[in-house]
Scaffold this active site. Structure first.
Site, PDB file in Angstrom:
ATOM      1  N   HIS A 156     103.570  30.849 -25.914  1.00  0.00           N
ATOM      2  CA  HIS A 156     103.252  30.432 -24.540  1.00  0.00           C
ATOM      3  C   HIS A 156     104.290  30.956 -23.556  1.00  0.00           C
ATOM      4  O   HIS A 156     103.953  31.393 -22.463  1.00  0.00           O
ATOM      5  CB  HIS A 156     103.238  28.896 -24.437  1.00  0.00           C
ATOM      6  CG  HIS A 156     101.872  28.315 -24.658  1.00  0.00           C
ATOM      7  ND1 HIS A 156     101.673  27.033 -25.096  1.00  0.00           N
ATOM      8  CD2 HIS A 156     100.636  28.849 -24.502  1.00  0.00           C
ATOM      9  CE1 HIS A 156     100.384  26.811 -25.211  1.00  0.00           C
ATOM     10  NE2 HIS A 156      99.733  27.882 -24.856  1.00  0.00           N
ATOM     11  N   ARG A 215      97.875  17.330 -35.344  1.00  0.00           N
ATOM     12  CA  ARG A 215      97.260  18.431 -34.589  1.00  0.00           C
ATOM     13  C   ARG A 215      98.304  19.385 -34.031  1.00  0.00           C
ATOM     14  O   ARG A 215      98.021  20.538 -33.738  1.00  0.00           O
ATOM     15  CB  ARG A 215      96.378  17.862 -33.456  1.00  0.00           C
ATOM     16  CG  ARG A 215      95.550  18.919 -32.766  1.00  0.00           C
ATOM     17  CD  ARG A 215      94.417  18.343 -31.947  1.00  0.00           C
ATOM     18  NE  ARG A 215      93.691  19.431 -31.291  1.00  0.00           N
ATOM     19  CZ  ARG A 215      92.574  19.273 -30.613  1.00  0.00           C
ATOM     20  NH1 ARG A 215      92.031  18.071 -30.505  1.00  0.00           N
ATOM     21  NH2 ARG A 215      91.979  20.300 -30.052  1.00  0.00           N
ATOM     22  N   GLU A 240      94.925  34.333 -33.630  1.00  0.00           N
ATOM     23  CA  GLU A 240      94.799  32.890 -33.948  1.00  0.00           C
ATOM     24  C   GLU A 240      94.339  32.686 -35.390  1.00  0.00           C
ATOM     25  O   GLU A 240      94.702  31.690 -36.033  1.00  0.00           O
ATOM     26  CB  GLU A 240      93.801  32.222 -32.995  1.00  0.00           C
ATOM     27  CG  GLU A 240      94.321  31.933 -31.595  1.00  0.00           C
ATOM     28  CD  GLU A 240      95.237  30.698 -31.496  1.00  0.00           C
ATOM     29  OE1 GLU A 240      95.425  29.992 -32.516  1.00  0.00           O
ATOM     30  OE2 GLU A 240      95.778  30.458 -30.408  1.00  0.00           O
ATOM     31  N   HIS A 290     102.993  29.002 -31.113  1.00  0.00           N
ATOM     32  CA  HIS A 290     102.634  28.816 -29.711  1.00  0.00           C
ATOM     33  C   HIS A 290     103.821  28.525 -28.808  1.00  0.00           C
ATOM     34  O   HIS A 290     103.740  28.737 -27.604  1.00  0.00           O
ATOM     35  CB  HIS A 290     101.590  27.698 -29.562  1.00  0.00           C
ATOM     36  CG  HIS A 290     100.198  28.178 -29.853  1.00  0.00           C
ATOM     37  ND1 HIS A 290      99.819  28.616 -31.105  1.00  0.00           N
ATOM     38  CD2 HIS A 290      99.094  28.337 -29.071  1.00  0.00           C
ATOM     39  CE1 HIS A 290      98.542  28.993 -31.071  1.00  0.00           C
ATOM     40  NE2 HIS A 290      98.084  28.828 -29.850  1.00  0.00           N
ATOM     41  N   LYS A 298      90.425  23.701 -38.670  1.00  0.00           N
ATOM     42  CA  LYS A 298      90.650  23.028 -37.391  1.00  0.00           C
ATOM     43  C   LYS A 298      89.870  21.711 -37.318  1.00  0.00           C
ATOM     44  O   LYS A 298      90.365  20.714 -36.784  1.00  0.00           O
ATOM     45  CB  LYS A 298      90.257  23.950 -36.235  1.00  0.00           C
ATOM     46  CG  LYS A 298      90.866  23.465 -34.954  1.00  0.00           C
ATOM     47  CD  LYS A 298      91.021  24.491 -33.883  1.00  0.00           C
ATOM     48  CE  LYS A 298      91.514  23.775 -32.632  1.00  0.00           C
ATOM     49  NZ  LYS A 298      91.384  24.567 -31.420  1.00  0.00           N
ATOM     50  N   ASN A 321     100.087  24.315 -33.314  1.00  0.00           N
ATOM     51  CA  ASN A 321     100.952  24.991 -32.352  1.00  0.00           C
ATOM     52  C   ASN A 321     101.891  26.005 -33.004  1.00  0.00           C
ATOM     53  O   ASN A 321     102.727  26.600 -32.317  1.00  0.00           O
ATOM     54  CB  ASN A 321     101.769  23.965 -31.561  1.00  0.00           C
ATOM     55  CG  ASN A 321     100.888  23.127 -30.658  1.00  0.00           C
ATOM     56  OD1 ASN A 321      99.910  23.623 -30.110  1.00  0.00           O
ATOM     57  ND2 ASN A 321     101.208  21.858 -30.516  1.00  0.00           N
ATOM     58  N   GLU A 381      96.230  14.978 -30.587  1.00  0.00           N
ATOM     59  CA  GLU A 381      97.485  15.683 -30.787  1.00  0.00           C
ATOM     60  C   GLU A 381      98.698  14.764 -30.758  1.00  0.00           C
ATOM     61  O   GLU A 381      99.655  15.019 -30.030  1.00  0.00           O
ATOM     62  CB  GLU A 381      97.625  16.801 -29.726  1.00  0.00           C
ATOM     63  CG  GLU A 381      98.673  17.823 -30.093  1.00  0.00           C
ATOM     64  CD  GLU A 381      98.576  19.090 -29.252  1.00  0.00           C
ATOM     65  OE1 GLU A 381      97.517  19.718 -29.260  1.00  0.00           O
ATOM     66  OE2 GLU A 381      99.566  19.436 -28.603  1.00  0.00           O
ATOM     67  N   ARG A 393      81.850  10.545 -14.818  1.00  0.00           N
ATOM     68  CA  ARG A 393      82.657  10.038 -15.953  1.00  0.00           C
ATOM     69  C   ARG A 393      82.185  10.569 -17.293  1.00  0.00           C
ATOM     70  O   ARG A 393      82.345   9.898 -18.328  1.00  0.00           O
ATOM     71  CB  ARG A 393      82.693   8.508 -15.966  1.00  0.00           C
ATOM     72  CG  ARG A 393      83.329   7.897 -14.725  1.00  0.00           C
ATOM     73  CD  ARG A 393      83.762   6.468 -14.899  1.00  0.00           C
ATOM     74  NE  ARG A 393      84.287   5.962 -13.656  1.00  0.00           N
ATOM     75  CZ  ARG A 393      83.573   5.288 -12.754  1.00  0.00           C
ATOM     76  NH1 ARG A 393      82.305   5.024 -13.000  1.00  0.00           N
ATOM     77  NH2 ARG A 393      84.120   4.872 -11.641  1.00  0.00           N
ATOM     78  N   HIS A 412      96.285  35.888 -24.790  1.00  0.00           N
ATOM     79  CA  HIS A 412      96.804  34.708 -25.483  1.00  0.00           C
ATOM     80  C   HIS A 412      97.036  34.982 -26.984  1.00  0.00           C
ATOM     81  O   HIS A 412      98.097  34.666 -27.523  1.00  0.00           O
ATOM     82  CB  HIS A 412      95.838  33.536 -25.306  1.00  0.00           C
ATOM     83  CG  HIS A 412      96.240  32.315 -26.064  1.00  0.00           C
ATOM     84  ND1 HIS A 412      97.350  31.575 -25.719  1.00  0.00           N
ATOM     85  CD2 HIS A 412      95.717  31.718 -27.169  1.00  0.00           C
ATOM     86  CE1 HIS A 412      97.488  30.561 -26.572  1.00  0.00           C
ATOM     87  NE2 HIS A 412      96.507  30.626 -27.456  1.00  0.00           N
ATOM     88  N   LYS A 440      89.467  20.284 -26.588  1.00  0.00           N
ATOM     89  CA  LYS A 440      90.448  20.422 -25.508  1.00  0.00           C
ATOM     90  C   LYS A 440      89.800  21.132 -24.336  1.00  0.00           C
ATOM     91  O   LYS A 440      89.171  22.173 -24.496  1.00  0.00           O
ATOM     92  CB  LYS A 440      91.651  21.234 -25.975  1.00  0.00           C
ATOM     93  CG  LYS A 440      92.656  20.453 -26.787  1.00  0.00           C
ATOM     94  CD  LYS A 440      93.932  21.281 -26.910  1.00  0.00           C
ATOM     95  CE  LYS A 440      94.973  20.611 -27.780  1.00  0.00           C
ATOM     96  NZ  LYS A 440      96.177  21.457 -27.937  1.00  0.00           N
TER      97      LYS A 440
END
Lengths: 362, 362
Positions: free
Chosen positions: A251, A240, A186, A247, A226, A244, A236, A122, A263, A144
């Site tokens: 994506h 947040r 990015e 993106h 960030k 994107n 998010e 955990r 990417h 993330k």
């Protein structure tokens, strides 16, 4: 140069340290957050041979017991199989709740190792040591973690903050040019969201070499931005989502290209194409798209790809994680430094894109 | 009877509702926390045939789109394979960030479904509908999720709070006696930690039938106590460890017994044996152990097992998750209602147990 950026996430406060030759200070920096313990250094077949020995020596000298776990390089390592293998090894070596994982590598290693750290017992302690520009400015910051499924990238993961992110810009010297440039995709996205001095700085970058010369400033500006966003919205829910920008189309084209595009390259395409479309719609100020394209082209980033507008592209777009009740939320720039949300039915977005992208193709 | 207990965890605030015939109010209760969405009802082959239809009808009437996913009954379902299968199905059916999972079953289903909810798309909404007494008083409350590894139980998991826990004590009527009694093992543990009226109440329970007659009061007292603890310490840094009373020896004997003992039975053994040992040590007040044994024996819960003191038992004990730097933290009762921490080197704990348990055996 040594800069410390504090991330005040809801779940935890921790430091991001940007230090030239930071790898040489690893022991000292790890000791500021961890008592002696077992550490699993998770790395890949490209990065391990370059740095794993050095990392192990430093940690051993600090009284840490080190196990190096290596996965193959590349996106395909973000799999159930590797996640299970890593956790199996932690259990076999009797890693306990007080032990830790150090992710040594690019985004793939960071995402995979972060997920393992977040679910083993955990949650055990985690340090990120990102070695690609993309990981240094983006994936290592904000907690993330993820693996991929056949159905799409990053469909399984957690939000899990590390105890420390140690960024050593000098390791970028060993990167191939295409990987360095990818990370810059990015950075241009971040700069477009922030505007001001950060945007001006990207205006001066005219070659991959110039990215390297300005790496510290570019990384610091990206990470500061960030960290601010993550502090305001760790999981998010809204703010947040600004990150994107570029993106949504990015994506979809990345997935349609099936590994051919990196990417950061896909983000560059998404950033440019979305700006172009919103400038036509008169929602983005005239000239923004040209400023973006100048920056991307200066370092050789792509603005388009044959997959844009294909069936695969639309299929991927229809399964975007950000679609809620048939509505897709896109981020666009009113002007540089002024992002806005644009929420629209996915069916109409697709109709609009089909019209625009086919016009361009014909 | 309808009782609402509010859990103020650090990560989220939500309600636990204890409602006789609560299943009949499922639609109404779910609608208080969820807008219409897709819902995956995760259940097992024992519980599904009893309640899945009813749950599906209620949710459909509330405008929810329902997919029922069924796993085999039993602890072996808490596996990587089932976790992966569930997530695969969510992805194939295009579950999005706004959709949800409803766990309909005992502890196995709750742990497995909770883990799936916490990692799919980095976390989607979750409702727990526990159908065993053990799940109603223990595993559904507090947000612990898990699967097992070959190396031990619950070695992979997360802390992930649901949006709602709906407890319907009337479903316990379909439980086999041994399952009902097992859950009572955890209730006696809670009552021993709380003392006072709760401990008095357990003194009046002289048969499995009496557990059922007093189910609402027993569940409410257990859940109130656990909710308090979770509010103070969601991720088990200290206070939540109190709930491990009886679990250190209990887990080890449960693992050594390899499925022959139910979890609540193992906890009963651990609770009694640890109390006996600490009473001998004069750390637990004289008479506490007898009060505990009276309560456990009244409903047929075991006080001992042949696996106590075997090689397998010690092997499991040595790998207890709660061992930190070779120290094992045990919880003992100074007296009823007064738990204390006892931190001691694992090697010496084992030496002491070997002496005590072999004396008893001989």
């Amino acid at each position: 140069m040594e800069k410390t950026i504090i991330v005040n996430a809801k779940s935890k406060t921790y430091n991001i340290e940007i230090i030239d030759h930071g790898l040489k200070k690893l022991r000292e920096k790890v000791q500021t957050v961890w008592s002696p313990r077992k550490v699993a250094v998770i790395t890949d077949e490209n990065v391990g041979p370059l740095y794993a020995n050095q990392v192990q020596r430093q940690l051993n000298a600090g009284g840490f017991v080190v196990e190096v776990l290596t996965v193959p390089a590349g996106e395909s390592s973000k799999s159930w199989m590797n996640l299970e293998k890593i956790i199996q090894q932690l259990a076999e070596k009797h890693f306990g709740r007080q032990d830790g994982i150090l992710a040594l590598g690019g985004g793939v290693v960071g995402d995979l190792a972060g997920l393992a750290a977040s679910i083993y017992l955990r949650g055990i302690a985690l340090i990120q040591l990102p070695t690609s520009l993309l990981a240094q400015v983006d994936s290592s910051v904000g907690g993330k973690t993820a693996i991929d499924l056949a159905a799409g990238k990053n469909l399984v993961g957690t939000f899990y903050q590390p105890d420390l992110v140690l960024i050593d810009p000098t390791v970028l010297l060993t990167l191939k040019s295409r990987c360095l440039v990818e990370g810059y995709g990015e950075i241009v996205k971040c700069a477009a969201l922030v505007g001001g001095d950060f945007w001006q700085l990207t205006g001066q970058i005219k070659s991959p070499q110039a990215i390297m010369r300005n790496a510290n400033a570019l990384i610091e500006a990206s990470v500061r931005f960030k960290a601010q966003i993550v502090a305001a919205d760790e999981t998010e829910t809204r703010r947040r989502q600004l990150l994107n920008l570029g993106h949504t189309l990015g994506h979809a084209v990345e997935q349609a290209a099936g590994g051919r595009l990196f990417h950061g390259e896909a983000v560059a395409i998404g950033l440019y194409q979305l700006s172009r479309l919103f400038e036509q719609k008169k929602l983005t100020a005239v000239g923004v798209t040209e400023q973006i394209s100048t920056r991307l082209q200066a370092v050789g980033l792509p603005l388009s790809d044959d997959e844009l507008g294909t069936t695969d592209f639309y299929r991927a777009l229809k399964h975007d994680k950000k679609i809620k009740q048939q509505q897709l939320t896109m981020i666009y720039l009113k002007k540089i430094g002024q992002p806005e949300f644009y929420c629209y039915p996915i069916k109409q977005v697709i109709g609009w894109l089909q019209q625009e992208l086919s016009q361009k193709k014909s």
